[in-house]
Design a protein around this motif. Structure first.
Motif, PDB file in Angstrom:
ATOM      1  N   MET A 209       0.906  -1.142   0.030  1.00 62.64           N
ATOM      2  CA  MET A 209       0.098  -0.011   0.084  1.00 62.64           C
ATOM      3  C   MET A 209       1.014   1.289  -0.185  1.00 62.64           C
ATOM      4  O   MET A 209       0.489   2.185  -0.487  1.00 62.64           O
ATOM      5  N   LEU A 210       1.868   1.244   0.811  1.00 62.89           N
ATOM      6  CA  LEU A 210       2.933   2.366   0.741  1.00 62.89           C
ATOM      7  C   LEU A 210       3.387   2.613  -0.526  1.00 62.89           C
ATOM      8  O   LEU A 210       4.223   3.789  -0.784  1.00 62.89           O
ATOM      9  N   SER A 211       3.495   1.871  -1.390  1.00 59.96           N
ATOM     10  CA  SER A 211       4.155   1.809  -2.794  1.00 59.96           C
ATOM     11  C   SER A 211       3.354   2.070  -3.859  1.00 59.96           C
ATOM     12  O   SER A 211       3.824   2.548  -4.948  1.00 59.96           O
TER      13      SER A 211
ATOM     14  N   LEU B 237      -0.056 -12.115  -3.019  1.00 55.12           N
ATOM     15  CA  LEU B 237       0.501 -10.457  -2.669  1.00 55.12           C
ATOM     16  C   LEU B 237       1.887 -10.325  -3.463  1.00 55.12           C
ATOM     17  O   LEU B 237       2.049  -9.189  -3.752  1.00 55.12           O
ATOM     18  N   LEU B 238       2.567 -11.624  -3.727  1.00 51.42           N
ATOM     19  CA  LEU B 238       3.983 -10.934  -4.382  1.00 51.42           C
ATOM     20  C   LEU B 238       3.363 -10.474  -5.899  1.00 51.42           C
ATOM     21  O   LEU B 238       4.110  -9.632  -6.343  1.00 51.42           O
ATOM     22  N   GLY B 239       2.471 -11.270  -6.473  1.00 52.40           N
ATOM     23  CA  GLY B 239       1.974 -10.521  -7.600  1.00 52.40           C
ATOM     24  C   GLY B 239       1.489  -9.483  -7.591  1.00 52.40           C
ATOM     25  O   GLY B 239       1.724  -8.600  -8.439  1.00 52.40           O
ATOM     26  N   PHE B 240       0.727  -8.994  -6.724  1.00 48.77           N
ATOM     27  CA  PHE B 240       0.064  -7.791  -6.509  1.00 48.77           C
ATOM     28  C   PHE B 240       1.202  -6.833  -6.115  1.00 48.77           C
ATOM     29  O   PHE B 240       1.185  -5.708  -7.017  1.00 48.77           O
ATOM     30  N   ASP B 241       2.213  -7.045  -5.501  1.00 45.49           N
ATOM     31  CA  ASP B 241       3.531  -6.154  -5.218  1.00 45.49           C
ATOM     32  C   ASP B 241       4.013  -5.959  -6.530  1.00 45.49           C
ATOM     33  O   ASP B 241       4.416  -4.698  -6.912  1.00 45.49           O
TER      34      ASP B 241
ATOM     35  N   VAL C  10       2.201  -3.179  -8.375  1.00 46.64           N
ATOM     36  CA  VAL C  10       2.193  -1.873  -7.842  1.00 46.64           C
ATOM     37  C   VAL C  10       3.413  -1.344  -8.180  1.00 46.64           C
ATOM     38  O   VAL C  10       3.626  -0.134  -8.609  1.00 46.64           O
ATOM     39  N   LYS C  11       4.702  -2.062  -7.938  1.00 46.23           N
ATOM     40  CA  LYS C  11       6.088  -1.647  -7.854  1.00 46.23           C
ATOM     41  C   LYS C  11       6.499  -1.307  -9.465  1.00 46.23           C
ATOM     42  O   LYS C  11       7.245  -0.418  -9.680  1.00 46.23           O
ATOM     43  N   ASN C  12       5.762  -1.732 -10.353  1.00 46.47           N
ATOM     44  CA  ASN C  12       6.324  -1.803 -11.691  1.00 46.47           C
ATOM     45  C   ASN C  12       5.098  -0.943 -12.616  1.00 46.47           C
ATOM     46  O   ASN C  12       5.335  -0.782 -13.771  1.00 46.47           O
ATOM     47  N   ASP C  13       4.225  -0.597 -11.750  1.00 51.25           N
ATOM     48  CA  ASP C  13       3.084   0.277 -12.595  1.00 51.25           C
ATOM     49  C   ASP C  13       2.445  -0.492 -13.731  1.00 51.25           C
ATOM     50  O   ASP C  13       2.334   0.024 -15.038  1.00 51.25           O
ATOM     51  N   LEU C  14       2.125  -1.770 -13.597  1.00 53.39           N
ATOM     52  CA  LEU C  14       1.767  -2.574 -14.603  1.00 53.39           C
ATOM     53  C   LEU C  14       0.289  -2.201 -14.910  1.00 53.39           C
ATOM     54  O   LEU C  14      -0.550  -1.699 -14.002  1.00 53.39           O
TER      55      LEU C  14
ATOM     56  N   ASP D 192       8.730 -14.243 -13.167  1.00 50.30           N
ATOM     57  CA  ASP D 192       8.931 -12.999 -13.069  1.00 50.30           C
ATOM     58  C   ASP D 192       7.801 -12.022 -12.499  1.00 50.30           C
ATOM     59  O   ASP D 192       8.146 -11.213 -11.617  1.00 50.30           O
ATOM     60  N   PHE D 193       6.664 -12.447 -12.940  1.00 47.99           N
ATOM     61  CA  PHE D 193       5.312 -11.576 -12.544  1.00 47.99           C
ATOM     62  C   PHE D 193       5.136 -11.989 -11.057  1.00 47.99           C
ATOM     63  O   PHE D 193       4.816 -10.827 -10.198  1.00 47.99           O
ATOM     64  N   ILE D 194       5.386 -13.105 -10.462  1.00 47.80           N
ATOM     65  CA  ILE D 194       5.298 -13.168  -8.851  1.00 47.80           C
ATOM     66  C   ILE D 194       6.680 -13.183  -8.100  1.00 47.80           C
ATOM     67  O   ILE D 194       6.642 -13.437  -6.912  1.00 47.80           O
ATOM     68  N   GLY D 195       7.744 -12.525  -9.020  1.00 43.73           N
ATOM     69  CA  GLY D 195       8.979 -12.268  -8.175  1.00 43.73           C
ATOM     70  C   GLY D 195       9.787 -13.436  -7.635  1.00 43.73           C
ATOM     71  O   GLY D 195      10.674 -13.122  -6.700  1.00 43.73           O
TER      72      GLY D 195
END
Length: 206
Positions: free
Chosen positions: A64-66, A100-104, A107-111, A202-205
């Motif tokens: 959420m902070l990202s 949540l890894l996919g969600f992250d 968010v972080k990569n502005d997909l 890659d998507f789920i990190g």
């Protein structure tokens, strides 16, 4: 909206209820999202969701902070509802962390490609944890060694089913036929993750 985002990040002492209330305030500032707000309230009250949120509270706060101001509407109205719904409905608690890894990553990569995001989250839903761990080991992206079961054992049956699913979904390829003998090591040396499988990882990190 920016003020509310800053309120979320005021300190590490924010508990999950305060985070939820701040998220609701953000949602109310985005037009045409009342159906989502009502649905999220019901999800929040769902026992599984509460349990899984508590277990992953730190990760949710980090995500959420990202969220960027420019991408907030897409994240809160398109991606978040899908992720939270899948967290609630999935049969396996461990899957929440991977969702949540996919969600992250979104968010972080502005997909912003909604179709691609939906595809990857649907794929995550279709795969069970045993399938995902199997894919991780084949990719050699983790430190876990590939499990080589005893031929014709119950473990062999389960892992063979998992491998067949990964092949069917285009995530791995087998370059040799499974041997009839008892030694499976050479066979597993010839299993490789496909380009589609690597993009999914890659998507789920992983």
């Amino acid at each position: 909206m920016e003020k509310n985002l800053k309120q979320i990040s005021n300190g590490n002492v924010v508990n999950i209820e305060e985070l939820y209330e701040s998220l609701m305030q953000l949602l109310e500032q985005v037009g045409g999202i009342m159906p989502f707000t009502s649905s999220l309230v019901s999800w929040w009250q769902h026992r599984n969701f509460n349990k899984r949120v508590v277990c992953n509270e730190a990760k949710i706060k980090e995500i959420m902070l990202s969220v960027s101001i420019t991408n907030a509407e897409f994240i809160y109205t398109k991606v978040a509802p899908m992720v939270f719904e899948k967290i609630v409905k999935d049969q396996e608690d461990e899957k929440a962390e991977l969702l949540l890894l996919g969600f992250d990553n979104c968010v972080k990569n502005d997909l912003g490609d909604e179709d691609i995001i939906i595809y990857y989250f649907d794929l995550l839903t279709e795969l069970r944890v045993i399938d995902l761990k199997r894919l991780f080991t084949f990719s050699k992206r983790t430190n876990e060694s590939i499990i080589i079961p005893e031929m014709n054992s119950e473990q062999d049956m389960l892992l063979s089913f998992s491998d067949s699913k990964l092949i069917r979904l285009g995530l791995i390829n087998e370059r040799v036929t499974k041997p009839l003998g008892n030694d499976l090591k050479e066979y597993y040396d010839f299993i490789e993750v496909t380009s589609s499988g690597n993009r999914f990882l890659d998507f789920i990190g992983i």
